[in-house]
Design an enzyme around this catalytic site. Structure first.
Site, PDB file in Angstrom:
ATOM      1  N   ALA A  61       0.824  -1.197   0.000  1.00  0.00           N
ATOM      2  CA  ALA A  61       0.000   0.000   0.000  1.00  0.00           C
ATOM      3  C   ALA A  61       0.868   1.261   0.000  1.00  0.00           C
ATOM      4  O   ALA A  61       2.073   1.209   0.253  1.00  0.00           O
ATOM      5  CB  ALA A  61      -0.914   0.007   1.223  1.00  0.00           C
ATOM      6  N   GLY A 106      -0.094  -5.517   0.270  1.00  0.00           N
ATOM      7  CA  GLY A 106      -1.142  -5.571  -0.737  1.00  0.00           C
ATOM      8  C   GLY A 106      -0.707  -6.248  -2.013  1.00  0.00           C
ATOM      9  O   GLY A 106      -1.525  -6.851  -2.720  1.00  0.00           O
ATOM     10  N   GLU A 109      -1.159  -9.842  -1.337  1.00  0.00           N
ATOM     11  CA  GLU A 109      -2.605 -10.105  -1.290  1.00  0.00           C
ATOM     12  C   GLU A 109      -3.205 -10.133  -2.691  1.00  0.00           C
ATOM     13  O   GLU A 109      -4.122 -10.912  -2.968  1.00  0.00           O
ATOM     14  CB  GLU A 109      -3.287  -9.051  -0.423  1.00  0.00           C
ATOM     15  CG  GLU A 109      -2.965  -9.232   1.056  1.00  0.00           C
ATOM     16  CD  GLU A 109      -3.438  -8.071   1.911  1.00  0.00           C
ATOM     17  OE1 GLU A 109      -4.194  -8.309   2.865  1.00  0.00           O
ATOM     18  OE2 GLU A 109      -3.053  -6.905   1.622  1.00  0.00           O
ATOM     19  N   GLU A 129       2.701  -6.200   7.353  1.00  0.00           N
ATOM     20  CA  GLU A 129       1.870  -5.203   8.032  1.00  0.00           C
ATOM     21  C   GLU A 129       2.093  -5.152   9.537  1.00  0.00           C
ATOM     22  O   GLU A 129       1.948  -4.098  10.166  1.00  0.00           O
ATOM     23  CB  GLU A 129       0.385  -5.473   7.735  1.00  0.00           C
ATOM     24  CG  GLU A 129      -0.056  -5.203   6.317  1.00  0.00           C
ATOM     25  CD  GLU A 129       0.144  -6.387   5.381  1.00  0.00           C
ATOM     26  OE1 GLU A 129      -0.355  -6.333   4.252  1.00  0.00           O
ATOM     27  OE2 GLU A 129       0.812  -7.373   5.794  1.00  0.00           O
TER      28      GLU A 129
END
Length: 255
Positions: A61, A106, A109, A129
């Site tokens: 992110a 991300g 993911e 994270e």
């Protein structure tokens, strides 16, 4: 545009293009959802490749953007974040992630939303994270555990460590490791081969597996049974069986 969709040989390549690290800011997330939905509905797209370029898949992110958000802002945004990735996971066609360099947070993911992951030998994957005092928020706690099992998922999520391509292959996080320069070529070739297959049967297979993983076996078997019987109403089934009888296995053409 930070994300583009290009179509060749029935394969739609969803390309992240936000140098230098393909950070997934809000605009990129929203564009990703739009193009995933477009790929899902376009008849000329029969398979999809997710690609971030030769050097990096996506390093996560946009932390500076996230740092400026408070609890109320993230309550409003988090659903849209997950929806962007879910749109990719729900493309009713074969999807392969072509992973080079970093696929973190991300980025990891997003790779988890694919049906198959081809990684370069330079790939580094992880869910870091926890090092920010957070947990994965775009499906990492759910899709990662379903893919590699809860213990391995907790190892990666609890520690935030990166795994190299060889370890990612060993734990089932990726499905194939190739030289970095060949990642996109091999991913596109795999997708192009599947793009020549029976589109509705591939959709049925994907939905049956995915739904079955989320429910009890009886419900999964019902989904499978309904799709199996329903495919007997398709031209592809007629073509496939006729070719098998007249020419032998594996020679049917479905386009």
């Amino acid at each position: 545009m930070t994300v583009t969709l290009e179509v060749s040989e029935g394969v739609g390549t969803i390309r992240l293009d936000r140098p230098p690290m393909n950070a997934l800011d809000i605009a990129t997330q929203d564009r990703l959802r739009e193009l995933a939905e477009e790929a899902a509905r376009r008849d000329d797209v029969r398979a999809v490749v997710l690609y971030g370029g030769e050097k990096v898949f996506a390093a996560g992110a946009d932390i500076k953007e996230m740092q400026a958000m408070d609890h109320a802002a993230m309550v409003l945004r988090s659903k849209a974040l997950q929806d962007s990735f879910t749109a990719v996971a729900r493309i009713p066609k074969p999807v392969v992630a072509a992973v080079t360099g970093y696929a973190l947070g991300g980025g990891c993911e997003l790779a988890l939303c694919a049906d198959f992951r081809i990684a370069g030998d330079n790939a580094r994957l992880g869910q870091p994270e926890i090092l920010l005092g957070l947990i994965p928020g775009a499906g990492g706690t759910q899709r990662l555990a379903r893919l590699v099992g809860p213990s391995k998922a907790k190892d990666l999520i609890f520690t935030g460590r990166h795994v190299k391509a060889d370890e990612a292959l060993a734990i089932g996080l990726v499905d194939r490791v190739v030289p970095a320069a060949e990642v996109y070529e091999q991913a596109h070739a795999w997708a192009a081969k599947l793009a020549q297959g029976p589109a509705l049967a591939l959709r049925a297979a994907k939905e049956s597996v995915d739904v079955g993983l989320e429910t009890d076996i009886d419900t999964g078997l019902t989904v499978e049974r309904n799709w199996f019987a329903g495919l007997f109403a398709t031209e592809d089934r007629e073509r496939g069986m006729r070719s098998f009888v007249e020419e032998g296995p594996g020679k049917a053409k479905f386009l």
